[in-house]
Scaffold this active site. Structure first.
Site, PDB file in Angstrom:
ATOM      1  N   GLU A   1       0.807  -1.235   0.000  1.00  0.00           N
ATOM      2  CA  GLU A   1       0.000   0.000   0.000  1.00  0.00           C
ATOM      3  C   GLU A   1       0.835   1.277   0.000  1.00  0.00           C
ATOM      4  O   GLU A   1       0.638   2.168   0.825  1.00  0.00           O
ATOM      5  CB  GLU A   1      -0.990  -0.042   1.185  1.00  0.00           C
TER       6      GLU A   1
ATOM      7  N   GLU B   1      -6.114 -10.599  -1.947  1.00  0.00           N
ATOM      8  CA  GLU B   1      -6.952 -10.424  -0.745  1.00  0.00           C
ATOM      9  C   GLU B   1      -8.424 -10.349  -1.156  1.00  0.00           C
ATOM     10  O   GLU B   1      -9.160  -9.452  -0.746  1.00  0.00           O
ATOM     11  CB  GLU B   1      -6.537  -9.163   0.020  1.00  0.00           C
TER      12      GLU B   1
HETATM   13  O1  G3I Z   1      -5.900  -8.921  18.481  1.00  0.00           O
HETATM   14  C1  G3I Z   1      -6.604  -7.768  18.974  1.00  0.00           C
HETATM   15  C2  G3I Z   1      -7.438  -8.128  20.186  1.00  0.00           C
HETATM   16  O2  G3I Z   1      -6.586  -8.547  21.215  1.00  0.00           O
HETATM   17  C3  G3I Z   1      -8.254  -6.913  20.598  1.00  0.00           C
HETATM   18  O3  G3I Z   1      -9.092  -7.247  21.652  1.00  0.00           O
HETATM   19  C4  G3I Z   1      -9.090  -6.412  19.436  1.00  0.00           C
HETATM   20  C5  G3I Z   1      -9.861  -5.134  19.807  1.00  0.00           C
HETATM   21  O4  G3I Z   1     -10.015  -4.273  18.718  1.00  0.00           O
HETATM   22  O5  G3I Z   1      -8.237  -6.116  18.357  1.00  0.00           O
HETATM   23  C6  G3I Z   1      -7.513  -7.251  17.897  1.00  0.00           C
HETATM   24  O6  G3I Z   1      -6.706  -6.834  16.828  1.00  0.00           O
HETATM   25  C7  G3I Z   1      -7.386  -6.596  15.619  1.00  0.00           C
HETATM   26  C8  G3I Z   1      -6.726  -7.477  14.565  1.00  0.00           C
HETATM   27  O7  G3I Z   1      -7.266  -7.180  13.294  1.00  0.00           O
HETATM   28  C9  G3I Z   1      -6.944  -8.969  14.838  1.00  0.00           C
HETATM   29  O8  G3I Z   1      -8.293  -9.262  14.788  1.00  0.00           O
HETATM   30  C10 G3I Z   1      -7.199  -5.136  15.260  1.00  0.00           C
HETATM   31  O9  G3I Z   1      -7.931  -4.320  16.143  1.00  0.00           O
HETATM   32  C11 G3I Z   1      -7.699  -4.897  13.862  1.00  0.00           C
HETATM   33  O10 G3I Z   1      -7.369  -3.571  13.481  1.00  0.00           O
HETATM   34  C12 G3I Z   1      -7.014  -5.859  12.910  1.00  0.00           C
HETATM   35  O11 G3I Z   1      -7.550  -5.658  11.625  1.00  0.00           O
HETATM   36  C13 G3I Z   1      -6.803  -6.215  10.573  1.00  0.00           C
HETATM   37  C14 G3I Z   1      -6.447  -5.119   9.581  1.00  0.00           C
HETATM   38  O12 G3I Z   1      -5.771  -5.666   8.473  1.00  0.00           O
HETATM   39  C15 G3I Z   1      -5.589  -4.057  10.255  1.00  0.00           C
HETATM   40  O13 G3I Z   1      -4.929  -3.274   9.387  1.00  0.00           O
HETATM   41  C16 G3I Z   1      -7.643  -7.273   9.888  1.00  0.00           C
HETATM   42  O14 G3I Z   1      -7.826  -8.378  10.779  1.00  0.00           O
HETATM   43  C17 G3I Z   1      -6.945  -7.747   8.620  1.00  0.00           C
HETATM   44  O15 G3I Z   1      -7.833  -8.569   7.888  1.00  0.00           O
HETATM   45  C18 G3I Z   1      -6.574  -6.557   7.757  1.00  0.00           C
HETATM   46  O16 G3I Z   1      -5.882  -7.016   6.604  1.00  0.00           O
HETATM   47  C19 G3I Z   1      -5.480  -6.010   5.682  1.00  0.00           C
HETATM   48  C20 G3I Z   1      -4.266  -6.525   4.951  1.00  0.00           C
HETATM   49  O17 G3I Z   1      -3.263  -6.872   5.867  1.00  0.00           O
HETATM   50  C21 G3I Z   1      -3.734  -5.477   3.966  1.00  0.00           C
HETATM   51  N1  G3I Z   1      -4.767  -5.058   3.051  1.00  0.00           N
HETATM   52  C22 G3I Z   1      -6.022  -4.634   3.665  1.00  0.00           C
HETATM   53  C23 G3I Z   1      -6.542  -5.708   4.618  1.00  0.00           C
HETATM   54  C24 G3I Z   1      -7.869  -5.275   5.203  1.00  0.00           C
HETATM   55  O18 G3I Z   1      -7.715  -4.127   6.001  1.00  0.00           O
END
Ligand code: G3I
Length: 358
Positions: free
Chosen positions: A147, A252
């Site tokens: 990105e 993705e």
């Molecule tokens: O693990 C913590 C947990 O302990 C906590 O209680 C909870 C509360 O918000 O958060 C959890 O972490 C989250 C994590 O995913 C695991 O579920 C984060 O908040 C959340 O922001 C994170 O989101 C991820 C996101 O990237 C962050 O940038 C998504 O799962 C993931 O699917 C997403 O993937 C990205 C690719 O890497 C790049 N392209 C876009 C794609 C979608 O955003």
């Protein structure tokens, strides 16, 4: 495909996506840590049966794997890599240099100010070298830079760009190639059907190659909605990216079935919008006409990917089944979306069932 059974009769085996796509491209899914930990056995059955490639949804991102300058957290990434190896899958590393989910320490000094360019270079080099060395020989390819370009074709004002300028991208590829000259190196982004973004990536990859850098692939993330991306523009991007000599991958893939919220331009991944302003229209099930339209659209994109199977090396869904998709929580937390190829009952959706019958 059929297998013999003891009685001499033929028993048909459940058709799998990896068999169906075997002459087209690798087919894979992003998997979360709880899946690798055995806490989602039904999703596990799907992945093992249907996919020949996996990518970690979060556990190799900077904030998870390198939370402090001298601290690496390997447990989850090690388990993920072992899972891919145990199941004979092509393992993709995601991702080395990305502004989002960057560990808070990475680009700042003890006072919170941007570090000097040479400090950031060294940190990038250490990060890339340490992680890639640990998994050398086990991982097929890495999303080296994720990105980096905005939809208008300009460079994203990430800490990397702010401190090092455009040079951070060739540096990242150089460091990665030094660690492992055999591993594939990719650049990856969303909204790749936008013409300005397409042109910027074609120029970037051509420039990288012209200056002697190894770039094996361009990843089109493929996060879609019910009114985007434009099919014609997406095809142009597949063709233009293939024209650089790089492999193309859909890295993705998912499609939100909910009304598209356009106010997301300034909402980074990981941030959310105020839920109260928007609808969660299908919390108890999706209307038949909406899911039919979703399947029709997914079928059309799938046909496009199959048409370009010579250029497309891999298609990876960003998750396994609807209930676990990041799209349930972005840009608004707690919605019920229907974005993935398996539904909440772990049933394969019609667009793939129908494709596999042809
Ligand atoms: O693990 C913590 C947990 O302990 C906590 O209680 C909870 C509360 O918000 O958060 C959890 O972490 C989250 C994590 O995913 C695991 O579920 C984060 O908040 C959340 O922001 C994170 O989101 C991820 C996101 O990237 C962050 O940038 C998504 O799962 C993931 O699917 C997403 O993937 C990205 C690719 O890497 C790049 N392209 C876009 C794609 C979608 O955003």
């Amino acid at each position: 495909m059929v297998s013999s059974c003891g009685s001499g009769q033929k028993a048909s085996r459940e058709p799998t996506l990896k068999d169906y796509f075997q002459d087209d491209f690798l087919i894979g899914a992003a998997i979360p840590v709880y899946h690798v930990d055995g806490m989602d056995p039904k999703a596990d059955s799907i992945v093992v049966l249907h996919y020949n490639s996996v990518v970690p949804e979060n556990c190799m991102k900077c904030e998870k794997i390198h939370p402090e300058e001298n601290v690496y957290f390997w447990d989850d990434a090690d388990k993920f890599v072992k899972y891919g190896e145990d199941n004979n899958m092509d393992i993709i590393g995601h991702c080395l240099i990305w502004h989002s989910q960057l560990a808070p320490w990475f680009a700042v000094d003890s006072l919170g100010n941007d570090v000097a360019p040479e400090v950031l270079e060294q940190r990038m080099k250490d990060h890339i070298t340490t992680i890639m060395t640990r998994y050398k020989g086990k991982i097929k390819g890495w999303d080296v830079v994720n990105e980096a370009i905005e939809d208008d074709g300009t460079y994203r004002q990430s800490p990397f760009y702010r401190i090092l300028g455009e040079e951070y991208i060739p540096l990242a590829f150089e460091y990665a190639h030094e660690v492992d000259p055999d591993v594939e190196l990719y650049i990856n982004d969303y909204n790749m059907a936008h013409p300005a973004k397409r042109e910027a990536y074609v120029k970037l990859v051509n420039d990288l190659k012209a200056s002697g850098h190894r770039v094996d692939g361009i990843g089109i993330q493929g996060h879609m909605g019910m009114d985007y991306p434009d099919m014609v523009e997406l095809e142009k991007s597949i063709e233009a990216f293939a024209g650089t000599g790089a492999k193309v991958a859909i890295t993705e893939w998912d499609m939100s079935a909910l009304p598209t919220i356009r106010e997301t331009a300034n909402v980074s991944a990981g941030e959310t919008l105020d839920m109260s302003q928007f609808q969660n229209p299908y919390p108890d099930g999706i209307p038949r006409e909406v899911i039919e339209e979703w399947n029709r659209r997914m079928g059309e994109y799938l046909a496009l990917f199959k048409k370009h199977a010579k250029e497309i090396d891999r298609v990876t869904f960003w998750g396994t089944y609807d209930g676990m998709s990041w799209r349930n929580d972005w840009p608004i937390p707690g919605r019920t979306d229907y974005a993935l190829p398996f539904d909440r009952s772990y049933e394969l959706k019609p667009f793939l069932k129908e494709a596999m019958q042809n």
